[in-house]
Write a protein that holds these residues in place. Structure first.
Motif, mmCIF file in Angstrom:
data_model
loop_
_atom_site.group_PDB
_atom_site.id
_atom_site.type_symbol
_atom_site.label_atom_id
_atom_site.label_comp_id
_atom_site.label_asym_id
_atom_site.label_seq_id
_atom_site.Cartn_x
_atom_site.Cartn_y
_atom_site.Cartn_z
ATOM 1 N N ALA A 112 0.833 -1.202 0.000
ATOM 2 C CA ALA A 112 0.000 0.000 0.000
ATOM 3 C C ALA A 112 0.870 1.255 0.000
ATOM 4 N N GLU A 113 1.991 1.211 0.699
ATOM 5 C CA GLU A 113 2.888 2.360 0.768
ATOM 6 C C GLU A 113 3.495 2.652 -0.608
ATOM 7 N N ILE A 114 3.999 1.611 -1.269
ATOM 8 C CA ILE A 114 4.645 1.832 -2.565
ATOM 9 C C ILE A 114 3.601 2.201 -3.616
ATOM 10 N N TYR A 115 2.418 1.596 -3.513
ATOM 11 C CA TYR A 115 1.311 2.002 -4.396
ATOM 12 C C TYR A 115 1.131 3.516 -4.338
ATOM 13 N N SER A 116 1.129 4.069 -3.137
ATOM 14 C CA SER A 116 0.838 5.500 -3.007
ATOM 15 C C SER A 116 2.006 6.373 -3.449
ATOM 16 N N ASP A 117 3.193 5.792 -3.641
ATOM 17 C CA ASP A 117 4.273 6.563 -4.270
ATOM 18 C C ASP A 117 3.961 6.820 -5.745
ATOM 19 N N ILE A 118 3.278 5.859 -6.382
ATOM 20 C CA ILE A 118 3.119 5.902 -7.839
ATOM 21 C C ILE A 118 1.697 6.235 -8.252
ATOM 22 N N MET A 119 0.725 5.817 -7.453
ATOM 23 C CA MET A 119 -0.675 5.932 -7.860
ATOM 24 C C MET A 119 -1.486 6.707 -6.832
ATOM 25 N N LEU A 120 -2.354 7.609 -7.309
ATOM 26 C CA LEU A 120 -3.451 8.076 -6.467
ATOM 27 C C LEU A 120 -4.720 7.341 -6.900
ATOM 28 N N ASN A 121 -4.992 7.340 -8.189
ATOM 29 C CA ASN A 121 -6.187 6.673 -8.689
ATOM 30 C C ASN A 121 -6.041 6.424 -10.188
ATOM 31 N N VAL A 122 -6.855 5.510 -10.711
ATOM 32 C CA VAL A 122 -6.987 5.396 -12.167
ATOM 33 C C VAL A 122 -8.135 6.310 -12.585
ATOM 34 N N SER A 123 -8.335 6.450 -13.876
ATOM 35 C CA SER A 123 -9.387 7.343 -14.341
ATOM 36 C C SER A 123 -10.765 6.812 -13.959
ATOM 37 N N PRO A 124 -11.615 7.665 -13.371
ATOM 38 C CA PRO A 124 -13.003 7.262 -13.109
ATOM 39 C C PRO A 124 -13.724 6.795 -14.376
ATOM 40 N N LEU A 125 -13.409 7.394 -15.529
ATOM 41 C CA LEU A 125 -14.056 6.942 -16.761
ATOM 42 C C LEU A 125 -13.651 5.504 -17.080
ATOM 43 N N ASP A 144 -0.510 2.429 7.045
ATOM 44 C CA ASP A 144 0.507 2.143 8.050
ATOM 45 C C ASP A 144 1.555 3.247 8.092
ATOM 46 N N ARG A 145 1.711 3.955 6.993
ATOM 47 C CA ARG A 145 2.736 4.976 6.908
ATOM 48 C C ARG A 145 2.069 6.169 6.243
ATOM 49 N N THR A 146 2.362 7.322 6.688
ATOM 50 C CA THR A 146 1.697 8.493 6.148
ATOM 51 C C THR A 146 2.530 9.135 5.061
ATOM 52 N N ASN A 147 1.920 9.413 3.923
ATOM 53 C CA ASN A 147 2.529 10.310 2.953
ATOM 54 C C ASN A 147 1.413 11.154 2.358
ATOM 55 N N LEU A 148 1.781 12.091 1.511
ATOM 56 C CA LEU A 148 0.782 13.037 1.020
ATOM 57 C C LEU A 148 -0.281 12.334 0.192
#
Lengths: 381, 381
Positions: A248-261, B11-15
């Motif tokens: 989940a941590e590394i996901y959030s380095d690269i991704m916020l979301n895919v396109s809603p469409l 588990d870890r906070t980032n922006l």
């Protein structure tokens, strides 16, 4: 815009770079992306794209995300997948999911047993995170004693099922045995099920089997191989509650979301698939496969993957011909296929006699490819 | 679909993980994605989405790719960008481009000087490839002697311009001096220009300056911050002929292509931007910024980035309030903003007094955010 269009500089060869050269080819049966014609009901979905855009704009992202997961996983029989738990992460593509998994594995793991052969971006991505790879021969993996997969010791097993390019499927009982062996050793089991949609035998509920085993697992699922949505797609990265990796941590380095469409489109195409679209797709792929096999029947080639129903087909060159040489000659006549050497990432010579042909194409493209292959092989014999 | 929707395990906070929590918020001024209303001419493009799909299906990928590059780079003044050379690689997103750059840098480089502050996924992605980071204070970077940027020695400079969250821009002369300093040392200069579209001062032709310097450079450009296309977007990874890094190779591990429909959409939105759409966007952001500043005028806050015109705005809390505590209280009333600590990736305390507010939103959302901030700050004083 007077500049000539040049291909990227190619210093090192891999399968994707060969596929790039085919992106403007007349007859491209190179990459495994979905490039067949839209079915009538799929065409109606695309006709309503502007309306889907408005619908997507009016719903919250978590709602769209869960609706897409719900439609997609249920359409492919994955009823026990952790929908709504936060452990299905939508990614731009399955390769992005794989990059995230590789980086997460590298946090605590050094050695990975990887199915052999398989598409070469998997070993390349895993090695990119400095993981050591041990090849696991497909027959041994799919039919052998799971304990042997840990000789030499590995901390993770990575299995593509159905496999690319062979179409071979990990059966329910073997998955259960492998998962139990992983649980015994606290090893991580990673499955790439990107081609699952083509094969009912790969649509038993993997999550039930995996949950029962108690093993740490990651699944990569993919909408990108199935539907001709011009690569509007997502990869889904799914993981067990006990994974103990910083996914989940590394996901959030690269991704916020895919396109809603894209999520709304996946939901629509998955509902169409569940309502008969999957059978139509299977029939079309089967017909393309039969046409290809029939067209080459008089030539010294065989089709080693008799039971395969995925959207790629291997051809074995029985005459003394090299797959790469045939690929080059085919390219000269405008037909782009893949030689299979690089799939055998630990021993390319094993794949030297094979070609891979993509079948998720319009019928006319497959026929043109078959005709080109027939001419070229005849000229080379 | 009866499962409750849960957020991913944090588990870890980032922006980005804070931004995820805002994806279904009533008032989300957290992430920097483009979420304003479509302009009338943009609405007409979206209305024709089905027709754009058919157009994309009828052209070759290299043609669509170059047309999108041509429209986008020229709309933002980047006339000397290497369109058609194969050295502009279209990626799913700027973060995917950054991941590719990080892995390529790690092939031969250990130490990177990185602008401070900046969005924290940049240091996280670079560290994910085991690069050592040296913080470069923004004022020193944008106004100081370039030679000082190499004390202690670094092999690469990474600069976000316009910067996020400050909006500070690297001027043409300073870019030329930094590029020359890099060329002298054979260092790689990486620029992330994702926010360039908001600021005319960042639209001088960077490629002319960089080409003249002879330095090894990488630019990351982004269509994703500008237009409310529901995150149908691309990041463009551009590199110099002399780069000597395995960028094309690593690209092909992760990417074959972006969606042809997305390329057509980028071309259409870029042509609209060039035909007046950019001015409309700038006016809207300026108006949102003015509304926010006006609404908070009676409170003990200041706006440190007086000249910023990008789509995010910093607020400095002059009273003895902590940004994270204010963020938490705002979340309780349904208003999601970002605290600025994590932007100061080498010293979070530096950012403790600041909040970041996204401005690429409908006017009503910005006003609701301003109203919420006003109430919460008043209650906390």
């Amino acid at each position: 815009m007077s500049q000539p269009v040049q291909a990227p500089q190619l210093d090192r060869t891999n399968l994707t770079r060969m596929e790039m050269g085919a992106l403007d080819a007349v007859v491209n049966v190179s990459d495994g992306h979905a490039r067949q014609d839209l079915s009538p009901s799929q065409g109606r979905i695309i006709h309503g794209l502007a309306e889907l855009f408005r619908r997507a704009a009016g719903l919250t992202y978590p709602e769209l995300d869960v609706r897409a997961h719900d439609a997609f996983f249920h359409a492919l029989g994955q009823h026990a997948s952790p929908i709504g738990s936060g452990r299905i992460l939508s990614c731009y593509a399955s390769s992005v999911a794989m990059e995230i998994v590789a980086r997460a594995l590298a946090d605590t793991i050094r050695s990975v047993g990887l199915i052999h052969p398989t598409f070469d971006n998997i070993p390349d991505i895993l090695r990119g995170s400095r993981l050591d790879l041990v090849p696991l021969d497909e027959p041994k993996l799919l039919g052998g004693d799971p304990a042997e997969l840990f000789v030499p010791p590995v901390e993770c097993l990575f299995i593509t099922t159905p496999n690319n390019p062979t179409g071979a499927v990990l059966a329910r009982r073997q998955l259960a045995d492998i998962a139990a062996a992983c649980a015994d050793r606290d090893a991580v089991l990673v499955l790439d099920s990107s081609f699952r949609g083509f094969d009912r035998r790969a649509q038993y509920d993997h999550y039930t089997v995996l949950d029962r085993s108690g093993c740490r697992f990651v699944l990569i699922e993919d909408t990108g191989k199935l539907w001709p949505t011009l690569d509007l797609k997502a990869g889904f990265l799914v993981y067990s509650r006990n994974i103990r990796l910083p996914i989940a941590e590394i996901y959030s380095d690269i991704m916020l979301n895919v396109s809603p469409l894209i999520l709304v489109l996946i939901e629509s195409f998955a509902r169409d698939a569940a309502a008969g679209g999957l059978e139509t797709l299977h029939d079309d792929i089967a017909c393309n496969r039969a046409q290809l096999r029939d067209a080459l029947t008089a030539l010294p080639v065989t089709f080693p993957d008799r039971d395969s129903v995925v959207s790629v087909e291997r051809i074995r060159l029985d005459a003394d011909l090299d797959g790469r040489a045939v690929t080059d000659r085919l390219r000269d006549v405008g037909v782009h296929v893949l030689p299979c050497g690089p799939f055998h990432w630990a021993d390319q010579a094993e794949g030297a006699r094979f070609l891979r042909i993509a079948l998720a194409r319009p019928r006319a493209t497959v026929n043109a490819a078959a005709s080109g292959i027939s001419s070229v092989l005849t000229s080379m014999l």
